[in-house]
Design an enzyme around this catalytic site. Structure first.
Site: not given
Length: 463
Positions: A224, A336, A227, A391-394, A369-370
């Protein structure tokens, strides 16, 4: 007479010997333990005589259900064949995650499934797993962090401010965002969500109200974050009315905190007591949507989702005040959760565990990612994916693997190369832990279209 209510006390009154009564005893002893046994038995007598009056009741509803229409407790076998499914970016997904989906597709309640290109192994459903079921909800198909979501606010502030006011922006994240189990805001804020009936009517939720109040506007640990970054809008004709160009944005990722975790734990326990499954799929135990527990979980899950949204709203409101600007656009989505949706003409429960809703024209944000960009997307409504996207890069490497494989110097090098400032964050969240987001996006071009990007510049995570 001992003060603890026992099964034989209810049987003496004339209650049947069925499992619903046994499960209900746990509820009564948990939430009414300070009351006299005689008083509880008087109520029990009334429930026995008029069970229809108590259906839906927070304490006695389960007992009433056991009298009127008990939930059948039995061992469920998996089907021999899988229901229809689709996998996106199959070559990038580990075999364990695929086999988790394959098992879920054989559940007697399964209707259709899908695996997103960022998928990896999880409990119950894989992360990135989507499953439509018939009249049943799987608590672990939703996940522990119910209503975990993304929220992006965009500001009409020149991008040069990220450098010119970097110290100020870093301090905002350091001092005004809170993470993990212990940190909470000194100045608590009220919210209309705390006046919802669920906080009065459902005993479990009632007990969690103080914790939820304290944790409002805070973020969890792990992956979590909150940013500051650069938003690049690449399409002029967009729903949020922004011209092509660059803006400052604030992106947050978090869920329903202790409230959601406790709901998940409680209803998963109830599901496993009623729905017995082979060992390899026991985390996929479900609740019948026509049952007392199924209805109560649905209310609790939706409350947790709304609470997660309230947390993000609080985070973004605090930051907006501190930077002295109003956002000109806001994009947000759960990942989720379970929704009632139509699949092949029938109403189903669609579980998206680590998957973004991508109905036709629905907006969402898929982070990298960051050190990698996130993507602002518009859903294409692809029915083969159950109208879902990643939901993201995984994760490419587990948390344990990251600690073995990477060092703090490796992370510092990556941050420096990408001109990113990190506050907090552990080795288990190294940028290298994640798959290549560009590959993930390339594998879901038939699920979403890209409207713009968000590139992180100042990142705050749990220590």
């Amino acid at each position: 007479m001992g003060n603890k209510l026992k099964g034989k006390d209810l049987i003496k009154l004339g209650f049947p010997k069925n499992n619903s009564i046994n499960i209900a005893l746990g509820q009564i002893n948990r939430y009414r333990k300070r009351e006299k046994k005689e008083r509880i038995l008087e109520e029990a007598k009334e429930v026995l005589q008029h069970p229809e009056k108590f259906q839906g009741n927070a304490i006695w509803g389960k007992v009433a259900e056991g009298l009127v229409k008990p939930v059948e407790v039995k061992m469920h076998q998996l089907r021999n064949t899988r229901v229809p499914f689709s996998i996106y970016g199959e070559n990038e997904i580990d075999e364990q995650a695929k086999f988790q989906l394959y098992d879920a597709l054989k559940l007697p309640i399964a209707v259709q499934g899908s695996l997103m290109p960022d998928a990896h192994y999880g409990y119950g459903l894989p992360i990135g797993g989507v499953l439509a079921t018939e009249n049943a909800v799987i608590p672990y198909g939703v996940g522990v962090d119910i209503g975990c979501r993304m929220c992006l606010t965009i500001y009409p502030i020149p991008v040069s401010f990220l450098k010119g006011k970097q110290h100020q922006y870093e301090n905002i994240l350091k001092n005004h965002t809170k993470f993990g189990m212990r940190e909470t805001h000194d100045k608590k804020q009220d919210h209309e969500i705390f006046y919802r009936d669920e906080f009065t009517d459902i005993p479990l939720i009632k007990r969690l109200k103080d914790k939820a109040y304290k944790q409002l506007g805070t973020s969890g640990g792990g992956n979590h974050f909150v940013e500051f970054g650069t938003v690049s809008i690449t399409e002029d004709n967009n729903e949020f009315g922004l011209k092509i160009g660059e803006y400052i944005g604030v992106l947050s990722h978090s869920g329903s905190r202790g409230l959601g975790a406790n709901i998940a734990k409680h209803y998963t326990y109830l599901a496993t007591k009623q729905c017995h499954l082979p060992k390899n799929v026991q985390h996929l135990a479900w609740l019948d949507m026509n049952s007392h527990d199924g209805q109560e979980y649905w209310l609790a899950m939706n409350l947790a989702g709304d609470y997660a949204k309230a947390c993000h709203d609080n985070i973004h409101d605090r930051i907006a005040k501190l930077i002295g600007a109003k956002p000109i656009a806001k994009i947000e989505n759960h990942h989720n959760f379970a929704w009632k949706e139509t699949v092949n003409g029938n109403e189903c429960i669609v579980h998206r565990k680590g998957a973004t809703p991508a109905k036709k024209d629905e907006l969402g944000i898929i982070p990298g990612s960051m050190t990698a960009p996130g993507f602002i997307v518009r859903g294409l409504g692809n029915t083969a994916s159950l109208q879902s996207a990643s939901h993201g890069a995984g994760r490419k490497h587990s948390r344990k693997k990251c600690k073995e494989k990477f060092t703090k110097s490796d992370i510092k090098h990556q941050l420096k190369m990408n001109d990113v400032t990190l506050i907090g964050g552990g080795i288990d969240e190294a940028p290298m832990a994640y798959k290549d987001i560009k590959k993930v996006m390339a594998n879901q071009q038939e699920l979403v279209e890209v409207l713009g990007t968000f590139t992180p510049k100042i990142v705050r995570m749990d220590k």
